[in-house]
Scaffold this motif. Sequence first.
Motif, PDB file in Angstrom:
ATOM      1  N   GLY A   1      26.977 -18.529 -17.293  1.00 24.47           N
ATOM      2  CA  GLY A   1      27.196 -17.991 -15.946  1.00 24.47           C
ATOM      3  C   GLY A   1      25.965 -17.352 -15.333  1.00 24.47           C
ATOM      4  N   ASP A   2      24.905 -17.214 -16.120  1.00 23.57           N
ATOM      5  CA  ASP A   2      23.656 -16.670 -15.573  1.00 23.57           C
ATOM      6  C   ASP A   2      22.854 -17.750 -14.838  1.00 23.57           C
ATOM      7  OD1 ASP A   2      23.175 -14.659 -18.566  1.00 23.57           O
ATOM      8  OD2 ASP A   2      24.257 -14.186 -16.708  1.00 23.57           O
ATOM      9  N   THR A   3      23.275 -18.992 -14.966  1.00 22.70           N
ATOM     10  CA  THR A   3      22.598 -20.076 -14.262  1.00 22.70           C
ATOM     11  C   THR A   3      22.655 -19.834 -12.756  1.00 22.70           C
ATOM     12  OG1 THR A   3      22.997 -21.724 -15.971  1.00 22.70           O
ATOM     13  CG2 THR A   3      22.673 -22.540 -13.733  1.00 22.70           C
ATOM     14  N   ALA A   4      21.481 -19.733 -12.126  1.00 29.03           N
ATOM     15  CA  ALA A   4      21.416 -19.392 -10.702  1.00 29.03           C
ATOM     16  C   ALA A   4      19.955 -19.355 -10.271  1.00 29.03           C
ATOM     17  CB  ALA A   4      22.050 -18.026 -10.444  1.00 29.03           C
ATOM     18  N   MET A   5      19.754 -19.183  -8.960  1.00 33.54           N
ATOM     19  CA  MET A   5      18.452 -18.795  -8.433  1.00 33.54           C
ATOM     20  C   MET A   5      18.364 -17.284  -8.506  1.00 33.54           C
ATOM     21  SD  MET A   5      16.290 -21.095  -7.280  1.00 33.54           S
ATOM     22  CE  MET A   5      15.365 -20.423  -5.904  1.00 33.54           C
ATOM     23  N   TYR A   6      17.198 -16.794  -8.879  1.00 30.69           N
ATOM     24  CA  TYR A   6      16.983 -15.353  -8.928  1.00 30.69           C
ATOM     25  C   TYR A   6      15.827 -15.003  -7.988  1.00 30.69           C
ATOM     26  CZ  TYR A   6      20.177 -14.898 -12.815  1.00 30.69           C
ATOM     27  OH  TYR A   6      21.310 -14.906 -13.593  1.00 30.69           O
ATOM     28  N   PHE A   7      16.108 -14.047  -7.110  1.00 28.45           N
ATOM     29  CA  PHE A   7      15.113 -13.607  -6.140  1.00 28.45           C
ATOM     30  C   PHE A   7      14.731 -12.162  -6.405  1.00 28.45           C
ATOM     31  CE2 PHE A   7      14.946 -17.125  -3.228  1.00 28.45           C
ATOM     32  CZ  PHE A   7      16.189 -17.729  -3.326  1.00 28.45           C
ATOM     33  N   CYS A   8      13.433 -11.925  -6.413  1.00 27.83           N
ATOM     34  CA  CYS A   8      12.889 -10.583  -6.460  1.00 27.83           C
ATOM     35  C   CYS A   8      12.711 -10.124  -5.009  1.00 27.83           C
ATOM     36  CB  CYS A   8      11.539 -10.630  -7.185  1.00 27.83           C
ATOM     37  SG  CYS A   8      10.662  -9.081  -7.312  1.00 27.83           S
ATOM     38  N   ALA A   9      12.989  -8.866  -4.737  1.00 27.46           N
ATOM     39  CA  ALA A   9      12.885  -8.379  -3.349  1.00 27.46           C
ATOM     40  C   ALA A   9      12.340  -6.963  -3.328  1.00 27.46           C
ATOM     41  CB  ALA A   9      14.241  -8.436  -2.661  1.00 27.46           C
ATOM     42  N   PHE A  10      11.678  -6.649  -2.233  1.00 26.86           N
ATOM     43  CA  PHE A  10      11.000  -5.365  -2.033  1.00 26.86           C
ATOM     44  C   PHE A  10      11.462  -4.765  -0.717  1.00 26.86           C
ATOM     45  CE2 PHE A  10       7.187  -2.639  -1.933  1.00 26.86           C
ATOM     46  CZ  PHE A  10       7.074  -2.395  -0.586  1.00 26.86           C
ATOM     47  N   THR A  11      11.587  -3.449  -0.694  1.00 25.88           N
ATOM     48  CA  THR A  11      11.796  -2.770   0.576  1.00 25.88           C
ATOM     49  C   THR A  11      11.095  -1.421   0.545  1.00 25.88           C
ATOM     50  OG1 THR A  11      13.419  -2.087   2.241  1.00 25.88           O
ATOM     51  CG2 THR A  11      13.967  -1.639  -0.046  1.00 25.88           C
TER      52      THR A  11
ATOM     53  N   SER B   1       0.835  -1.202   0.000  1.00 26.31           N
ATOM     54  CA  SER B   1       0.000   0.000   0.000  1.00 26.31           C
ATOM     55  C   SER B   1       0.874   1.257   0.000  1.00 26.31           C
ATOM     56  CB  SER B   1      -0.912   0.004   1.230  1.00 26.31           C
ATOM     57  OG  SER B   1      -0.137  -0.083   2.411  1.00 26.31           O
ATOM     58  N   GLU B   2       2.185   1.048   0.022  1.00 25.78           N
ATOM     59  CA  GLU B   2       3.113   2.171   0.011  1.00 25.78           C
ATOM     60  C   GLU B   2       3.224   2.756  -1.388  1.00 25.78           C
ATOM     61  OE1 GLU B   2       4.677   3.281   2.792  1.00 25.78           O
ATOM     62  OE2 GLU B   2       3.669   1.729   3.970  1.00 25.78           O
ATOM     63  N   ASN B   3       3.593   4.027  -1.457  1.00 22.04           N
ATOM     64  CA  ASN B   3       3.798   4.669  -2.747  1.00 22.04           C
ATOM     65  C   ASN B   3       5.276   4.769  -3.101  1.00 22.04           C
ATOM     66  OD1 ASN B   3       2.685   6.042  -5.055  1.00 22.04           O
ATOM     67  ND2 ASN B   3       3.551   7.923  -4.219  1.00 22.04           N
ATOM     68  N   ASN B   4       6.103   4.845  -2.085  1.00 19.94           N
ATOM     69  CA  ASN B   4       7.549   4.939  -2.304  1.00 19.94           C
ATOM     70  C   ASN B   4       8.226   3.687  -1.779  1.00 19.94           C
ATOM     71  OD1 ASN B   4       7.479   7.576  -3.416  1.00 19.94           O
ATOM     72  ND2 ASN B   4       7.241   8.407  -1.353  1.00 19.94           N
ATOM     73  N   TYR B   5       8.962   3.040  -2.654  1.00 16.05           N
ATOM     74  CA  TYR B   5       9.634   1.803  -2.262  1.00 16.05           C
ATOM     75  C   TYR B   5      10.718   1.485  -3.288  1.00 16.05           C
ATOM     76  CZ  TYR B   5       5.943   0.273  -5.476  1.00 16.05           C
ATOM     77  OH  TYR B   5       5.077   0.163  -6.534  1.00 16.05           O
ATOM     78  N   TYR B   6      11.463   0.425  -3.020  1.00 19.91           N
ATOM     79  CA  TYR B   6      12.536  -0.009  -3.899  1.00 19.91           C
ATOM     80  C   TYR B   6      12.323  -1.488  -4.230  1.00 19.91           C
ATOM     81  CZ  TYR B   6      14.966   4.204  -2.317  1.00 19.91           C
ATOM     82  OH  TYR B   6      15.305   5.497  -2.034  1.00 19.91           O
ATOM     83  N   LEU B   7      12.688  -1.844  -5.430  1.00 16.12           N
ATOM     84  CA  LEU B   7      12.608  -3.234  -5.873  1.00 16.12           C
ATOM     85  C   LEU B   7      13.975  -3.685  -6.354  1.00 16.12           C
ATOM     86  CD1 LEU B   7       9.287  -2.812  -7.831  1.00 16.12           C
ATOM     87  CD2 LEU B   7       9.552  -4.261  -5.811  1.00 16.12           C
ATOM     88  N   PHE B   8      14.285  -4.945  -6.123  1.00 17.49           N
ATOM     89  CA  PHE B   8      15.593  -5.474  -6.472  1.00 17.49           C
ATOM     90  C   PHE B   8      15.453  -6.870  -7.079  1.00 17.49           C
ATOM     91  CE2 PHE B   8      17.890  -2.335  -3.917  1.00 17.49           C
ATOM     92  CZ  PHE B   8      16.976  -2.006  -2.942  1.00 17.49           C
TER      93      PHE B   8
END
Lengths: 113, 114
Positions: B85-95, B28-35
């Motif tokens: 080398g891109d083979t990996a787990m990829y995690f999306c994250a929010f703060t 519900s926030e308007n300002n945040y960061y995604l990674f």
Amino acid sequence: EPEVTQTPSHQVTQMGQEVILRCVPISNHLYFYWYRQILGQKVEFLVSFYNNEISEKSEIFDDQFSVERPDGSNFTLKIRSTKLEDSAMYFCASLTEANYEQYFGPGTRLTVT
Amino acid sequence: AQTVTQSQPEMSVQEAETVTLSCTYDTSENNYYLFWYKQPPSRQMILVIRQEAYKQQNATENRFSVNFQKAAKSFSLKISDSQLGDTAMYFCAFTQQGAQKLVFGQGTRLTINP
């Protein structure tokens, strides 16, 4: 390039024993975090620390857990009496307000037997 | 509470192909960061790319770019010219804005085949 370091890389302990996981954050960072990742699962937040006190903690971070910044460089996570379900990878991270990016250490793999 | 969902547990593409990993979030926030973080077999967490919610322009870092749709609360990662080398787990994250905790998605295991 500065980096977050963690020791040990792997710790094996018996159930009921105390463990201390150590982290050295990047020197000019002011915010510090511990996360854990049980094998095959997502990364979960444990605790955040700022200005020598806990700023937020999760439900996982119960009375068996504590954090400390005993000097100007180390940041530690203590588990007083380990359980089998504490087996996980523990990540330390630090952050600068310049860009709000959390820089992660390489992790400590904790195995409780 | 904020949540992050990655609906693709696994993906596999051939080397040099383009692949897109999906991520949706709820806040519900308007300002945040995604990674997006990459976790290779070594299990080190490596920051791939970041996006500030107040920026309309999608972030790019070399072969990595995002499609940020704020209204849809969607944040996908595109990897162009994929490499082994891109083979990996990829995690999306929010703060949230400020020095808040990261909330991670469940991860997508990406395999790049030769």
